[in-house]
Design a protein around this motif. Structure first.
Motif, short mmCIF file in Angstrom:
data_model
loop_
_atom_site.label_atom_id
_atom_site.label_comp_id
_atom_site.label_asym_id
_atom_site.label_seq_id
_atom_site.Cartn_x
_atom_site.Cartn_y
_atom_site.Cartn_z
N LYS A 122 -35.30 74.54 -16.60
CA LYS A 122 -35.86 73.91 -15.40
C LYS A 122 -35.98 74.86 -14.21
O LYS A 122 -36.42 74.46 -13.14
CB LYS A 122 -34.99 72.71 -15.00
CG LYS A 122 -35.00 71.62 -16.05
CD LYS A 122 -34.47 70.34 -15.50
CE LYS A 122 -34.53 69.25 -16.52
NZ LYS A 122 -35.79 68.58 -16.60
N ILE A 131 -26.62 74.10 -15.10
CA ILE A 131 -27.94 73.61 -14.68
C ILE A 131 -27.77 72.66 -13.50
O ILE A 131 -26.92 71.77 -13.52
CB ILE A 131 -28.67 72.92 -15.85
CG1 ILE A 131 -29.02 73.94 -16.92
CG2 ILE A 131 -29.92 72.20 -15.37
CD1 ILE A 131 -29.68 73.37 -18.16
N GLY A 132 -28.54 72.89 -12.47
CA GLY A 132 -28.47 72.09 -11.26
C GLY A 132 -27.70 72.79 -10.14
O GLY A 132 -27.73 72.34 -9.00
N SER A 133 -27.03 73.90 -10.45
CA SER A 133 -26.27 74.62 -9.42
C SER A 133 -27.15 75.08 -8.26
O SER A 133 -26.68 75.18 -7.12
CB SER A 133 -25.58 75.85 -10.02
OG SER A 133 -24.62 75.47 -10.97
N GLU A 134 -28.43 75.30 -8.55
CA GLU A 134 -29.34 75.80 -7.51
C GLU A 134 -29.60 74.74 -6.43
O GLU A 134 -30.12 75.06 -5.36
CB GLU A 134 -30.65 76.29 -8.12
CG GLU A 134 -31.53 75.22 -8.69
CD GLU A 134 -31.15 74.75 -10.09
OE1 GLU A 134 -31.86 73.87 -10.61
OE2 GLU A 134 -30.16 75.22 -10.67
N THR A 135 -29.25 73.48 -6.68
CA THR A 135 -29.44 72.44 -5.68
C THR A 135 -28.26 72.33 -4.72
O THR A 135 -28.34 71.63 -3.71
CB THR A 135 -29.68 71.06 -6.35
OG1 THR A 135 -28.52 70.71 -7.10
CG2 THR A 135 -30.90 71.11 -7.25
N ASN A 136 -27.18 73.02 -5.02
CA ASN A 136 -26.02 73.04 -4.14
C ASN A 136 -26.40 73.76 -2.85
O ASN A 136 -27.00 74.83 -2.91
CB ASN A 136 -24.86 73.75 -4.84
CG ASN A 136 -23.57 73.69 -4.06
OD1 ASN A 136 -23.53 74.03 -2.88
ND2 ASN A 136 -22.51 73.26 -4.72
#
Length: 147
Positions: A93, A126-131
Motif C-alpha cells: 500500500k 503496515i500503516g506506520s506511515e499514518t502515525n
C-alpha cells in the motif's frame, strides 16, 4: 539530482518533456501508479527511452484517473541496475520515489541510499506511515534537502 514528477492530472506528459528528463538523468527511469484493483504497480526501464515512454503512455490511457509518480535516476551510489532504480515499494500500500542523497545511509557499493532506506522502511508495520511522528522522523532522518 534525480528528476521526480507527480503526474496528477489526466493529461499525459509530452514525449519531449520525458525525453529531456531521460537524456539528463540516464541511469534508469521508473513509474508508480494504481491499477483498477487499487493496487500499486510499478514499471522500470534502464536502457530504452521509447520502451519507457510507450509503457507510460499506454498506462496513462488505461488508468487515466490514477496519479503517476515518475523518476529519472542519476546514480550517486550503488549499481546502475533495476534494484536501485526507483520507484520502491515499502509494502503493498506504500511506494515512493526520492530526489537527493540520504547522507545518514551507510555507503554501499552495490546498493543506493534509497534502496537501503526502503529496506529499513519495509520492516515497519503496515500503516506506520499514518502515525503523526512518521513525517517528523523521515524529515530528520533524510535531511531537509531531500524530496
Amino acid at each position: 539530482m534525480c528528476i521526480a514528477i507527480l503526474n496528477q492530472s489526466v493529461k499525459t506528459l509530452t514525449k519531449e518533456s520525458l525525453k529531456n528528463c531521460w537524456d539528463n538523468n540516464s541511469d534508469g527511469a521508473g513509474l508508480l501508479y494504481v491499477d483498477q484493483n487499487k493496487t500499486l504497480q510499478m514499471f522500470k526501464e534502464l536502457k530504452n527511452f521509447d520502451v519507457f515512454y510507450n509503457k507510460y503512455k499506454d498506462l496513462r490511457e488505461e488508468f487515466p484517473h490514477s496519479k503517476f509518480l515518475l523518476h529519472f535516476r542519476i546514480g550517486t551510489q550503488g549499481l546502475k541496475n533495476d534494484s536501485n532504480c526507483h520507484p520502491f515499494l515499502v509494502n503493498p500500500k506504500l511506494g515512493f520515489i526520492h530526489n537527493g542523497v540520504i547522507s545518514a545511509m551507510p555507503f554501499d557499493s552495490k546498493h543506493s541510499d534509497t534502496f537501503i532506506l526502503n529496506k529499513m522502511l519495509s520492516m515497519l508495520k503496515i500503516g506506520s506511515e499514518t502515525n503523526p511522528v512518521f513525517p517528523i522522523l523521515m524529515k530528520s532522518f533524510a535531511g531537509h534537502s531531500n524530496k
